[in-house]
Design an enzyme around this catalytic site. Sequence first.
Site, PDB file in Angstrom:
ATOM      1  N   TYR A  70       0.854  -1.184   0.000  1.00  0.00           N
ATOM      2  CA  TYR A  70       0.000   0.000   0.000  1.00  0.00           C
ATOM      3  C   TYR A  70       0.891   1.236   0.000  1.00  0.00           C
ATOM      4  CZ  TYR A  70      -4.115  -2.811   1.401  1.00  0.00           C
ATOM      5  OH  TYR A  70      -5.156  -3.718   1.464  1.00  0.00           O
ATOM      6  N   PHE A 221     -14.004  -4.398   0.307  1.00  0.00           N
ATOM      7  CA  PHE A 221     -14.869  -3.861  -0.743  1.00  0.00           C
ATOM      8  C   PHE A 221     -16.340  -3.966  -0.353  1.00  0.00           C
ATOM      9  CE2 PHE A 221     -11.339  -5.267  -3.817  1.00  0.00           C
ATOM     10  CZ  PHE A 221     -10.666  -4.062  -3.661  1.00  0.00           C
ATOM     11  N   GLY A 225     -17.899  -2.381  -3.422  1.00  0.00           N
ATOM     12  CA  GLY A 225     -18.547  -3.372  -4.269  1.00  0.00           C
ATOM     13  C   GLY A 225     -17.755  -3.644  -5.531  1.00  0.00           C
ATOM     14  N   THR A 226     -18.440  -3.630  -6.678  1.00  0.00           N
ATOM     15  CA  THR A 226     -17.772  -3.915  -7.940  1.00  0.00           C
ATOM     16  C   THR A 226     -16.807  -2.811  -8.343  1.00  0.00           C
ATOM     17  OG1 THR A 226     -19.662  -2.973  -9.131  1.00  0.00           O
ATOM     18  CG2 THR A 226     -19.650  -5.358  -8.790  1.00  0.00           C
TER      19      THR A 226
END
Length: 305
Positions: A70, A221, A225-226
């Site tokens: 990260y 996520f 989400g997507t």
Amino acid sequence: MSAQPNTAAAAGSWRLGDLTVNRVGFGAMRLTGTAPFAEHDVPRDREQSIGVLRRAVGLGVNLIDTAAFYFSATRSANELINRALAPYPEDLVITTKVWPGRDSSGAWWWATPAQLRGQVEENLRQLGRDHLDVVNLRIPPSRHNGSGSIGEHFGALADLRDAGLIRHLGISNATSDQLAEARTIAPVVCVQNPYGIGAPSDDQALLQLCGELGLAFVPFFAIAGTGREAGPAADDGEAVRAVAHAHGVSIAQVRLAWTLQHGPHVLAIPGTGNPDHLAQNVAAGALRLSDEEMARLASARPVGA
């Protein structure tokens, strides 16, 4: 919203081995820049990121998820954590992950079992720690098929655990078969997988399996989400918007609350570089959805599906 205090303790706690954590934690990926891993990523203000970390701890967060990979051009999540929080609070648990790595140009690479020690030591140096609380073996998508064994890599981490560099082990981006294989090698305290509204049935089955085994399930996520690393999509389904409106909260808070209500073993690690979003994410642990709302959201399709 519930009358419970809007702190990370409002959702309750869970044990990672012998370590007790509040179920609402914090993910460090978004501390370093506006678009993690993308060419158009802009580094975040250093002092703001440090302030977000300190505020998270002030709100009761005692679980922080991070990784040595990260980083942006001028920011490292691990070094920001070190700068903000060292000397670390006694109850703070820091989890990290290995197997993927990035070189100085940002290009990705995958470690061999023998190279995992170097990745663990890199996290130790950046965080200023003598040992890592929890290390997740982040499994590449290429292992989700017939050649999906993780035995050599997980065995290498088990050796580092025996050597005292790691306290507890977990797996990330895993299948149920890989969880079973890992547990024959060494104890597993958590599974960290993508999960949220619209997740497929296989993901739901793994979440339930973790509950039956007494293992933490740590979705990532859950908000995006997507959208994944790029963040939440610009639109959301009608069901999510309606529930958010009914409670007077944000869509992100509904998504987090829905995920947390799947079981006391489910943790949350939402990430942000925005102090206002941080407060909202933590407050989501006090939001209680009705059975009807949970079922309505369960039938909602993910954005873009």
